[in-house]
Structure formats: structure tokens, C-alpha cells
Design an enzyme around this catalytic site. Structure first.
Site, PDB file in Angstrom:
ATOM      1  N   PHE A 281       0.827  -1.202   0.000  1.00 57.48           N
ATOM      2  CA  PHE A 281       0.000   0.000   0.000  1.00 57.48           C
ATOM      3  C   PHE A 281       0.865   1.258   0.000  1.00 57.48           C
ATOM      4  CE2 PHE A 281      -2.178   3.425   2.324  1.00 57.48           C
ATOM      5  CZ  PHE A 281      -3.373   3.511   1.617  1.00 57.48           C
ATOM      6  N   ASP A 368     -19.923 -24.219 -11.563  1.00 59.01           N
ATOM      7  CA  ASP A 368     -18.917 -24.032 -12.610  1.00 59.01           C
ATOM      8  C   ASP A 368     -19.115 -25.010 -13.774  1.00 59.01           C
ATOM      9  OD1 ASP A 368     -16.660 -23.216 -13.948  1.00 59.01           O
ATOM     10  OD2 ASP A 368     -15.260 -23.759 -12.361  1.00 59.01           O
ATOM     11  N   LYS A 477     -23.786 -16.923  -7.280  1.00 58.93           N
ATOM     12  CA  LYS A 477     -22.642 -17.244  -6.425  1.00 58.93           C
ATOM     13  C   LYS A 477     -21.406 -16.587  -7.023  1.00 58.93           C
ATOM     14  CE  LYS A 477     -20.061 -21.120  -4.401  1.00 58.93           C
ATOM     15  NZ  LYS A 477     -19.947 -22.600  -4.343  1.00 58.93           N
ATOM     16  N   ASN A 481     -10.950 -17.837  -6.828  1.00 65.94           N
ATOM     17  CA  ASN A 481     -10.225 -19.057  -6.495  1.00 65.94           C
ATOM     18  C   ASN A 481      -8.713 -18.925  -6.531  1.00 65.94           C
ATOM     19  OD1 ASN A 481     -12.155 -21.267  -5.877  1.00 65.94           O
ATOM     20  ND2 ASN A 481     -13.022 -20.628  -7.832  1.00 65.94           N
ATOM     21  N   CYS A 527     -18.018 -16.009  -2.099  1.00 65.50           N
ATOM     22  CA  CYS A 527     -17.197 -17.210  -1.975  1.00 65.50           C
ATOM     23  C   CYS A 527     -15.789 -16.890  -2.456  1.00 65.50           C
ATOM     24  CB  CYS A 527     -17.789 -18.360  -2.806  1.00 65.50           C
ATOM     25  SG  CYS A 527     -16.850 -19.903  -2.728  1.00 65.50           S
ATOM     26  N   SER A 528     -14.794 -17.478  -1.823  1.00 72.45           N
ATOM     27  CA  SER A 528     -13.425 -17.417  -2.330  1.00 72.45           C
ATOM     28  C   SER A 528     -12.762 -18.734  -1.964  1.00 72.45           C
ATOM     29  CB  SER A 528     -12.663 -16.237  -1.733  1.00 72.45           C
ATOM     30  OG  SER A 528     -11.328 -16.216  -2.222  1.00 72.45           O
ATOM     31  N   GLY A 529     -13.005 -19.752  -2.824  1.00 68.10           N
ATOM     32  CA  GLY A 529     -12.542 -21.078  -2.452  1.00 68.10           C
ATOM     33  C   GLY A 529     -13.084 -21.449  -1.083  1.00 68.10           C
ATOM     34  N   ASP A 535     -15.529 -11.995   5.377  1.00 66.22           N
ATOM     35  CA  ASP A 535     -15.251 -10.802   6.176  1.00 66.22           C
ATOM     36  C   ASP A 535     -16.465  -9.891   6.175  1.00 66.22           C
ATOM     37  OD1 ASP A 535     -14.938  -8.810   3.865  1.00 66.22           O
ATOM     38  OD2 ASP A 535     -13.408 -10.277   3.344  1.00 66.22           O
ATOM     39  N   ASP A 549     -14.773 -24.623   1.713  1.00 70.22           N
ATOM     40  CA  ASP A 549     -14.887 -25.693   0.724  1.00 70.22           C
ATOM     41  C   ASP A 549     -14.863 -27.065   1.379  1.00 70.22           C
ATOM     42  OD1 ASP A 549     -15.214 -24.183  -1.527  1.00 70.22           O
ATOM     43  OD2 ASP A 549     -13.152 -24.359  -2.235  1.00 70.22           O
ATOM     44  N   GLU A 615     -33.103 -42.320   2.190  1.00 73.75           N
ATOM     45  CA  GLU A 615     -32.400 -41.054   2.375  1.00 73.75           C
ATOM     46  C   GLU A 615     -33.253 -39.882   1.921  1.00 73.75           C
ATOM     47  OE1 GLU A 615     -27.680 -42.223   1.923  1.00 73.75           O
ATOM     48  OE2 GLU A 615     -28.917 -42.045   0.112  1.00 73.75           O
TER      49      GLU A 615
END
Length: 729
Positions: A281, A368, A477, A481, A527-529, A535, A549, A615
Site C-alpha cells: 500500500f 462451474d 454465487k 479461487n 465465496c473465495s474457495g 469478512d 470448501d 435417504e
């Protein structure tokens, strides 16, 4: 009033329902920090500061012969580098002459009704206008450089927020090299520091260490808040527990590089800082321009870590998450990823959706593999064009068929990523973030687009909207990644390359804001992996985030436990996956997988076509039960009853209605022992004088909270129990 100003003593006192924060502009105009903790009389707490002649701790020139006055020892509200304070600083600038010494003194202040907002950045909000704002302006007179300290006092939430705005009134460029959003100086140092560390598929593990002499810090230089460390930290007394003792929580509303640190100085004082990590930064503030730091939220609890968490849970559920999905019940979803990965066509998806609809699932998500040349993760990223050959039809036809089954339809994007094997990269290689003349660092066979550039964002936004407008889509979503590296923007001059990382995050927020404005009813999941960008900053744009994941229910106990210290259950994306689990090969009962996933947004991530009829009947019951308990789980008070990494036999947690009228106790048996002892679990959040019914038996509230509830005996490993406690009327 929430903000009091004593003009005689230039004393500022900020009060919430239970807490108080205080600072004072002293006789030299230095802004001293005097108190943060339990609410009391608005007395001048600067009496607690000890002044002494400190060797090798210098004195400001205007202190004259007073050797007892040294910034190296005084508690300050916003310490700047080069002021004679040799501890970590909250601000470092580089002036045109190459120097960095900054001498900040109190100039003025302003008190406003309502909570401030920040341009282009997430911030807590208060639509009812029950909050107040204090802005204190400091100046470096000789440099025409101003620092505006923002404080949001959210009285009924017991939250105080912090942000900083710097303003350049000179005629030359000034460079910011470090700016922290929070500095709190404590006059003592007997603390523990709680941080939350991890890695991909093992996020937010709890770590508690005594604050020792020197600097302890955690942070991220990955361009995201990261799997490795979370921008939520706690300072507590050594004897603080879930229900007793003092603790301070600090949460950074930012999705990029951060650093949080605790420094125990030579005089046993503790300085806590939280803000943008300075490693990547350096920001140029041009003449007459302003720069805003991200917001941080602070809270204090005198009743342990559990109360502290619930303060943040309530604030983030109702005053950070925005839009329709703040209060609307979110649909139970089926995501196709772990069920089929890239191996699908339109017929396969429709069959999965058909079976899902019969089970009571409400939303089908195509993950994906639906676009460009995308049968593996090595190509196609960036080409947001529907692969109709693979699907065997148009996206609208897929969507229409799924809606005809009574389901909503959702879709996966990774807007920030790009493969070198893509039409977009072949056309615009300069849009990828890479350093000229250097081979880039790949991760998952992909690079990242330069989201600091408006033209890049506009292109991606246009193509995403073309997809979203082509069919009826209720859920998106948003994934990422890989971490950022090879920081360089082709449109910035060399002296401003230090702005790339922060501009990237601002670009991300800009694009998410545009999506929200264009599709206000769409549910967006971050999502990030998994949990690499879990956050508070992202929660302003995406009301839920894929927690990890790792979908193994037993692993998720620890992940969701750690996440709960700073974030509410309603934000945690959690699914039931098939067994043996993809990540661990562990086998856990279907009922247990649901118990864990219900402590989140709840959904399924498997191929329902491969489930047995037995199930499927169990799943129907699970979905119905989740809907019945939805309000209690999503909006109730959350209690951590045990630590899954510290107990041998049973792990438990509880949701209690805020009025104490009911509760849901969740139990998972972690170990099975033959001929074992009885186990009890003490409940929380009930009315001590009320009578409650549990499985047909009646108990007084104080009995359940003091004596506990005798747990059922587990007959298989990882068996779980969901026990409903209802007040008699």
C-alpha cells in the site's frame, strides 16, 4: 445523548447502552485516549495517566522544560509516525520533500445526528437514525494536511465504529504509506489476544495467546482477507470465558489486505491497531483530494466472549447485510458442484432439479462449467457466454424447465478470474494482472483481471448482465479461487503502482454495488474457495458467504465454531454433502450432516439422483424441520456450549429466542465409549422462573441452565441430536 463534549476540558465521551469510549485534546492539542470499557460517569479519565521523566523518550518542543510529557509514553487516539512516539503508528505519510514526520494536533470537531457512510466502502448503517456521528479534525499545520477521525456511536447496539479521512490542502502530492482505521491505547497490558487462523478447507481456527512485550500481529497480503487469518480480533483478560470477564472485539469491514496488531510497550501499556496492511500500500493523495480508510467496528463485553459475539451478530444481521434478504427467508438450495463437478449436460441438471423439487428443495444452483470452453478449470474463465452445445439448449430453456418444477434457479460466476486459454485473454492480455517482462504466478491455472480498471469491470459487468438478463435467475454465487500476486496495472504510472491492491478492492465493491442496484431481489452468495474472503466487508454486498470448501460435517464443527465469534449463523453458507466426504473420506450420518448445515444458511451439495428412497424421506423431514426452526436459528441468540476441539465426547451449541420463549439444542457425539457415563449440557438464554417442556417432560428454566439437560446416549459415532425446548404457556 450518545456523544458528550466537555468544552472546558475538550473531553469527548461516547456512550452506548452499556459501554463508554473517551478521548481528550490536551493542552498541546494532542488527542489522548482515556477510556474504553464499561459505561460509567462521564468523568475525565485522563487522571489515570502517569506523567514521568522517561529516559530516551523525547519531548515535543512546545512542552518546553517539561520532561514528563512524552508522546512515547502517552496513550494516543491516532499516533502518527515521526512524532517522537516509537511504538507502532496509525499513520505514516511521505511529504514532497521525502520526509515522513507528521505532527497532528486537534483543530475542531463536529457532532451529527445519524450514522456516517463512506464513499465506495462498506459501513454499518442505521435507517432508524438512532445513531450519532462524531468527526474530530486533526491538522499538521505546516503541511496543510488534515486527518478527520470518524466515530459512529450505535447506542442500542453497543457498537462504536471508526474510520479515517485524510485531506491534502497543499499544492503538492502527499503519499500515504500506512493508515490504520483503529488505534486503542490501554494503560495496562495484561491481555490475551484471540485470532482466527487457518488455510484452505480449514479456516478460522481459534488461537489465544498472552500479549507479550513486542508486537504480535496477524494479517493478509494476498489481496483478500484470506483463509489464513481473519480481520476479526479480540483482546480479553486472561480469565475471560464464554460467560464471564472483560473482552474487546475489533472487526475490519474490508475484503483486502489487512493487519491487526497488539504491542506491549516498555511501560506495560498495550496498543491495538487494525487497518490496511502497509506492505502493498502506497496511495497518492493529490492536492484538494481526500482518502477514506475502511471502517472498523468495536465492541466491549463485561460478560464474556459469548455476549461479545452476540453484539456483533445482531449488528451484522440487521445493520450490515442489506436488501430483501436481510429479513426474507432464504431458500433451501441444491448446488450441483460436488454432485457432478464439470460432468453434466442440460438433461442431467433437469433430472437433478426434478428429484430436488420432490424433496422440498427450493433453489437449484448450476455451478462451474456452464460457459465458454469449460470442461476443466484450465480454460474458459473470462468467457461469460453460455455453452449451449454442452447444455443442449439455451440458458432460458434450462431456467424455464427448472421453474416449471417449482424451483428457483441460480448460477455460478468467477468474474475476477481469467484463464490464458480463453478468448478474452487472447483479445486483451493486458487486462490480466501481470508484470511486464515477468512470467506470471499461476494459481489453479488462472490469472486475475485488473479490477482496479473501470474499463475491465465494465466489460465483465456487461457480459454478466447479458447472461443474467437472458433467463430467470434468482441467485448468484460470486467466487474467487486464487490470491492476488504480480501486482501491476497498465493504466497507472510507476509512482502509483502501490495503489493497485486497494483500487482492486474498491473496484470489486463498485461492481457488486452495481449488481445489487440492477438486481435488488437477487440473492448473492460470496465465496473465495470457500472462506478465503469471509469478512464483514463482503457481508455489506453478499448477505451470506460460503463458509468453507470443506463440507465434512465434523470438520465444519470447528470451522463454524471459529466463525461464530465474529459473524452470525445467518451469514454462513453450509451444505449437506454426500459420504464418504470429498475432502476427508469421513462417513457421518445424514442426520448429523443436516444438524451442522442447519447452523448456517442450509442446503445440499450432492447428486440427489444417487440417494436411496430412505435417504430422500430423511431429507424431506430435514427440510421441513429447518423451515419450522428457521427464525429461531437465523435470528435467535447463538450460544457456544462447548469447544469442538477441546471436548472428548459431545459438542453442543444452542439457539435461543431473544425473549427466552424457546431454544434449540444441537448435539454431535464426537466419540463413542462402551458403558460410558451420563452427560449433561447446561442451557443458556432461558427464563429462570419459567417452565419448559423438553420431549414431554417439564423443567424449570433455572434447572436447565444450572443443572443441565441429560443428553441421549449416542449409539453410533458422530450421531447427532436436535432438541427443542419450549416455554409452557
Amino acid at each position: 445523548m450518545a456523544i458528550l463534549f466537555d468544552s472546558t476540558n475538550r473531553l469527548f465521551t461516547l456512550q452506548t447502552d452499556h459501554n463508554m469510549y473517551q478521548m481528550k485534546a490536551d493542552r498541546y492539542g494532542v488527542l489522548l485516549h482515556t477510556w474504553f470499557g464499561m459505561k460509567g460517569s462521564a468523568f475525565d479519565y485522563s487522571y489515570r495517566i502517569a506523567y514521568a521523566d522517561r529516559g530516551f523518550s523525547g519531548n515535543p518542543y512546545d512542552a518546553g522544560d517539561d520532561r514528563t510529557y512524552s508522546l512515547d509514553a502517552l496513550p494516543q487516539e491516532f499516533p502518527a509516525y515521526g512524532s517522537g512516539d516509537y511504538r507502532s503508528s496509525a499513520l505514516k505519510v511521505r511529504y514532497p520533500d521525502g520526509t515522513s514526520a507528521c505532527d497532528l494536533r486537534y483543530l475542531k470537531h463536529e457532532i451529527r445526528a445519524g450514522k456516517y457512510s463512506l464513499p465506495g466502502l462498506p459501513a454499518l448503517y442505521d435507517e432508524a437514525q438512532n445513531s450519532d456521528t462524531l468527526i474530530i479534525t486533526l491538522e499538521d499545520i505546516r503541511r496543510m494536511f488534515y486527518v478527520h477521525l470518524y466515530y459512529g456511536v450505535m447506542e442500542d447496539l453497543d457498537i462504536i465504529t471508526r474510520a479515517v479521512c485524510v485531506e491534502n490542502h497543499s499544492n503538492e502530492d502527499i503519499y500515504l504509506e500506512n493508515i490504520q482505521s483503529v488505534c486503542v491505547d490501554y494503560l495496562y497490558g495484561d491481555f490475551d489476544l484471540h485470532t482466527f487462523y487457518g488455510r484452505h478447507v480449514k479456516e478460522r481456527n481459534c488461537q489465544r495467546t498472552p500479549v507479550r512485550h513486542g508486537i504480535q500481529s496477524v494479517g493478509s497480503t494476498r489481496g483478500t482477507s484470506s483463509h489464513q487469518y481473519n480481520p476479526f480480533l479480540i483482546l480479553s483478560n486472561h480469565d475471560t470465558t464464554e460467560d464471564n470477564g472483560s473482552c474487546y472485539g475489533f472487526s475490519f469491514l474490508y475484503s483486502g489486505d489487512f493487519i491487526g496488531s497488539a504491542e506491549l510497550d516498555q511501560y506495560d501499556q498495550t496498543r491495538f491497531l487494525l487497518g490496511i496492511h502497509p506492505d502493498n500500500f502506497c496511495y497518492c493523495v493529490k492536492p484538494q483530494e481526500r482518502f477514506y480508510s475502511p471502517e472498523a467496528a468495536m465492541a466491549y463485553s463485561d460478560h464474556g466472549l459469548g455476549k461479545l459475539s452476540r453484539i456483533f451478530h445482531r449488528a451484522y444481521r440487521n445493520h450490515l447485510c442489506r436488501g430483501k434478504w436481510t429479513t426474507t427467508r432464504r431458500p433451501v438450495l441444491l448446488n450441483d458442484w460436488e454432485g457432478v463437478y464439470f460432468d453434466f449436460d442440460g438433461d442431467k441438471l433437469i433430472q437433478m432439479a426434478k428429484d430436488a423439487s420432490e424433496l422440498g428443495i427450493e433453489l437449484f444452483v448450476m455451478d462451474d462449467g456452464w460457459f465458454g470452453k469449460r470442461d476443466l478449470d484450465v480454460s474458459g474463465l473470462g468467457d461469460w457466454v453460455v455453452n449451449e452445445k454442452k447444455l443442449g439448449c439455451t440458458l432460458k430453456e434450462i431456467s424455464d424447465q427448472i421453474h416449471a418444477l417449482g424451483l428457483q434457479f441460480g448460477i455460478w460466476f468467477e468474474p475476477e478470474g481469467i484463464n490464458e486459454d480463453s478468448d478474452l485473454y487472447r483479445e486483451h492480455p493486458e487486462w490480466a494482472m501481470q508484470i511486464p517482462g515477468k512470467l506470471p504466478t499461476r494459481s489453479r491455472q488462472q490469472l486475475l483481471l485488473d479490477f482496479s480498471r473501470e474499463d475491465v469491470r465494465d466489460y465483465i459487468f456487461t457480459h454478466i448482465c447479458q447472461v443474467l438478463d437472458s433467463a430467470r435467475i434468482e441467485y448468484l454465487k460470486w467466487d474467487l479461487n486464487r490470491s492476488l500476486s504480480d501486482l501491476y496495472s497498465a493504466v497507472l504510472p510507476r509512482e502509483r503502482q502501490g495503489e493497485v491492491m486497494h483500487r482492486y478492492v474498491l473496484g470489486l465493491y463498485d461492481m457488486l454495488e452495481k449488481l445489487i442496484n440492477r438486481y435488488p431481489d437477487m440473492l448473492i452468495e460470496g465465496c473465495s474457495g470457500g472462506g478465503g474472503r469471509f469478512d464483514a466487508g463482503m457481508l455489506y454486498y453478499t448477505p451470506q458467504i460460503w463458509c468453507s470448501d470443506d463440507t465434512d460435517a465434523i470438520e465444519r464443527l470447528s470451522i463454524q465454531y471459529g466463525t461464530s465469534f465474529g459473524y452470525p449463523v445467518s451469514t454462513m453458507g453450509s451444505h449437506v454433502s454426500h459420504c464418504p466426504n470429498e475432502q476427508t473420506r469421513r462417513i457421518a450420518p445424514l442426520n448429523t450432516r443436516a444438524t451442522v448445515a442447519m447452523s448456517g444458511t442450509f442446503g445440499y451439495e450432492l447428486d440427489v439422483n444417487k440417494m436411496s428412497e430412505e435417504e430422500k424421506e430423511i431429507v424431506k423431514t430435514q427440510i421441513q424441520e429447518f423451515k419450522e426452526y428457521y427464525d429461531l436459528i437465523q435470528y435467535g441468540d447463538y450460544y457456544r456450549l462447548t469447544n469442538p476441539d477441546a471436548v472428548e465426547a459431545y459438542h453442543g451449541w444452542e439457539f435461543a429466542a431473544p425473549d427466552g420463549s424457546e431454544a434449540l439444542l444441537c448435539i454431535v457425539a464426537l466419540q463413542i465409549h462402551p458403558n460410558g457415563p451420563g452427560r449433561w449440557m447446561r442451557l443458556k438464554g432461558l427464563k429462570k422462573d419459567s417452565i419448559y417442556t423438553v420431549d414431554g417432560k417439564e423443567y424449570a428454566g433455572d434447572v436447565l441452565m444450572n443443572g443441565g439437560l441429560l443428553l441421549p446416549t449416542a449409539t453410533e459415532e458422530y450421531e447427532s441430536f436436535r432438541i427443542h425446548i419450549v416455554e409452557n404457556h
